[in-house]
Design a protein around this motif. Structure first.
Motif, PDB file in Angstrom:
ATOM      1  N   ALA A  55      35.545   0.268   7.769  1.00 13.18           N
ATOM      2  CA  ALA A  55      36.752   0.348   7.064  1.00 13.18           C
ATOM      3  C   ALA A  55      36.257  -0.805   6.113  1.00 13.18           C
ATOM      4  CB  ALA A  55      37.440   0.090   7.715  1.00 13.18           C
ATOM      5  N   GLU A  56      35.673  -2.007   5.925  1.00 15.08           N
ATOM      6  CA  GLU A  56      36.204  -2.639   5.223  1.00 15.08           C
ATOM      7  C   GLU A  56      35.038  -3.036   4.449  1.00 15.08           C
ATOM      8  OE1 GLU A  56      34.382  -7.788   5.641  1.00 15.08           O
ATOM      9  OE2 GLU A  56      35.124  -6.706   7.155  1.00 15.08           O
ATOM     10  N   LEU A  57      33.627  -1.834   4.435  1.00 18.40           N
ATOM     11  CA  LEU A  57      32.843  -1.332   3.078  1.00 18.40           C
ATOM     12  C   LEU A  57      32.943  -0.166   2.056  1.00 18.40           C
ATOM     13  CD1 LEU A  57      29.319  -0.914   5.330  1.00 18.40           C
ATOM     14  CD2 LEU A  57      29.910  -2.778   4.631  1.00 18.40           C
ATOM     15  N   ARG A  58      33.926   0.425   2.729  1.00 22.63           N
ATOM     16  CA  ARG A  58      35.059   1.359   1.944  1.00 22.63           C
ATOM     17  C   ARG A  58      35.613   0.082   1.357  1.00 22.63           C
ATOM     18  NH1 ARG A  58      36.558   6.619   5.693  1.00 22.63           N
ATOM     19  NH2 ARG A  58      34.310   6.898   5.867  1.00 22.63           N
ATOM     20  N   GLU A  59      36.578  -0.789   2.049  1.00 24.76           N
ATOM     21  CA  GLU A  59      37.325  -1.240   0.185  1.00 24.76           C
ATOM     22  C   GLU A  59      36.965  -2.254   0.079  1.00 24.76           C
ATOM     23  OE1 GLU A  59      39.600  -3.408   3.065  1.00 24.76           O
ATOM     24  OE2 GLU A  59      40.147  -2.129   4.231  1.00 24.76           O
ATOM     25  N   ARG A  60      35.265  -2.409  -0.301  1.00 23.92           N
ATOM     26  CA  ARG A  60      34.719  -2.614  -1.154  1.00 23.92           C
ATOM     27  C   ARG A  60      34.101  -2.269  -2.180  1.00 23.92           C
ATOM     28  NH1 ARG A  60      31.052  -7.642   1.917  1.00 23.92           N
ATOM     29  NH2 ARG A  60      32.444  -8.286   2.917  1.00 23.92           N
ATOM     30  N   GLY A  61      35.133  -0.707  -1.876  1.00 23.87           N
ATOM     31  CA  GLY A  61      34.140   0.516  -3.034  1.00 23.87           C
ATOM     32  C   GLY A  61      33.131   0.890  -2.255  1.00 23.87           C
ATOM     33  N   LEU A  62      32.309   0.623  -0.699  1.00 22.76           N
ATOM     34  CA  LEU A  62      30.527   1.775  -0.838  1.00 22.76           C
ATOM     35  C   LEU A  62      30.947   2.456   0.698  1.00 22.76           C
ATOM     36  CD1 LEU A  62      30.064  -2.022   0.069  1.00 22.76           C
ATOM     37  CD2 LEU A  62      29.132  -1.490  -1.913  1.00 22.76           C
ATOM     38  N   ARG A  63      30.140   3.382   0.613  1.00 22.24           N
ATOM     39  CA  ARG A  63      29.759   4.610   0.749  1.00 22.24           C
ATOM     40  C   ARG A  63      29.163   3.963   2.207  1.00 22.24           C
ATOM     41  NH1 ARG A  63      32.438   7.637  -2.289  1.00 22.24           N
ATOM     42  NH2 ARG A  63      30.948   9.666  -2.140  1.00 22.24           N
ATOM     43  N   ALA A  64      29.542   4.272   3.304  1.00 21.18           N
ATOM     44  CA  ALA A  64      30.171   3.802   4.239  1.00 21.18           C
ATOM     45  C   ALA A  64      30.341   4.874   5.191  1.00 21.18           C
ATOM     46  CB  ALA A  64      30.133   2.833   4.607  1.00 21.18           C
TER      47      ALA A  64
END
Length: 337
Positions: A55-64
């Motif tokens: 969730a945190e990585l996705r909030e940064r616009g990253l693919r995870a």
């Protein structure tokens, strides 16, 4: 195999699936990284929750994504579509004509069988593509291969074994297998497995991997969940999600997934096909599930692809206002086996 359950989704504990762009952002939670075929699996430090990190990585616009577990469909634990039943030999002789169409089959592998004995595509397979010899879903890939080759005579199968004998694979393994198809993409791809995700959102790396196969029609099962909860990859845009109807071919099979995200349906009950030659089975079986409805639809698309591009044919069929639809099940593909 360690398994963690999160809201009826299953994941590998302590693992997050990413691409290289997310590695630096995940570094403070990372214990180790394994990379192969363009996919990175981040092994998290003890006590770190992969869903929270995702969730945190996705909030940064990253693919995870957590490393979800995908399961073959018939059901893994019991139910009306859970096991195959022995049947007498099924008369079928493969024709000599070749259609020129290639169908990718990611599953448990394929066993030796009279229906494709002597075919060049089977002769090219190595030991890594052999069907699992043991497990609750051993023979799953062999059964599907029989449905495909009977529904689309002359088709050539390109096989990769991604599911184990119990019908389980993790998302990282599936994405890597999809990446290996990019150099020689098949016209049709059969994926008779899937999963729920921890947040009911599409898994981004799985979506990306299927999306790169831009000229391939990917066909995936809607799952034996009996619910309308999205089942992935069937619910992805651009994937033909397939539900199962019962023997009347008018009603949803009770176990089948359904919903607005389903595109097509076919008979899933008591289909007969090739199987392992072991124990009480003499190379033939009857089995039920959305796995096998999917193979009928994939086979129909492959058969049509002899005459026109598969993408154009299925797009026309699904978009036509004249094509009969069953609510929440999509276009009915009548069984012809």
């Amino acid at each position: 195999m360690e398994i963690q359950s999160v809201g009826e989704a299953f994941i590998r504990p302590g693992q997050v699936l990413t691409d290289r762009t997310a590695l630096a952002a995940a570094s403070r939670w990372t214990q180790a990284v394994s990379e192969a075929d363009g996919v990175c699996v981040v092994h998290l430090a003890p006590g770190v929750d992969p869903c929270e990190i995702t969730a945190e990585l996705r909030e940064r616009g990253l693919r995870a994504s957590p490393n979800h577990l995908l399961r073959g469909q018939p059901l893994f634990f019991g139910g009306p579509a859970s096991r195959p039943f022995p049947t007498p030999p099924i008369p079928h002789k493969a024709g000599r004509a070749r259609s020129g169409v290639v169908v990718g089959l990611l599953d448990t592998g394929i066993a030796k069988h009279p229906w494709w004995s002597g075919s060049d595509w089977y002769a090219s397979l190595g030991p890594d593509e052999a069907d699992a010899a043991e497990g609750s879903q051993a023979g799953h890939g062999t059964f599907i291969a029989g449905l495909l080759t009977r529904r689309a005579p002359g088709v050539r199968l390109r096989v990769q074994r991604v599911l184990d004998g119990d019908g389980i694979a993790d998302e990282a393994s599936v994405v890597r297998a999809l990446h290996r198809l990019r150099d020689r993409p098949p016209q049709v791809l059969n994926l008779s497995f899937g999963c729920h995700t921890f947040d009911d959102r599409p898994p981004p790396l799985l979506s990306d991997a299927i999306g790169t196969l831009s000229e391939t029609v990917t066909v995936a099962c809607a799952g034996n969940t009996g619910s309308d909860r999205p089942f992935w990859p069937a619910a992805l845009p651009g994937v033909v999600g397939v539900a199962a109807v019962d023997s009347t071919q008018q009603r949803r099979a009770p176990y089948s997934g359904y919903g607005t995200w389903v595109d097509a349906c076919a008979k899933g009950d008591w289909l007969t096909s090739s199987y392992l030659d072991a124990g009480e089975y003499g190379g033939y079986a009857a089995w039920s599930g959305t796995s096998f409805a999917t193979a009928l639809v994939a086979g129909a698309i492959a058969d049509a692809a002899r005459h026109e591009p598969a993408k154009e044919w299925i797009r026309t069929l699904l978009d036509s206002e004249e094509t009969p639809q069953i609510p929440d099940l999509g276009v009915l593909f009548p069984a012809s086996l």
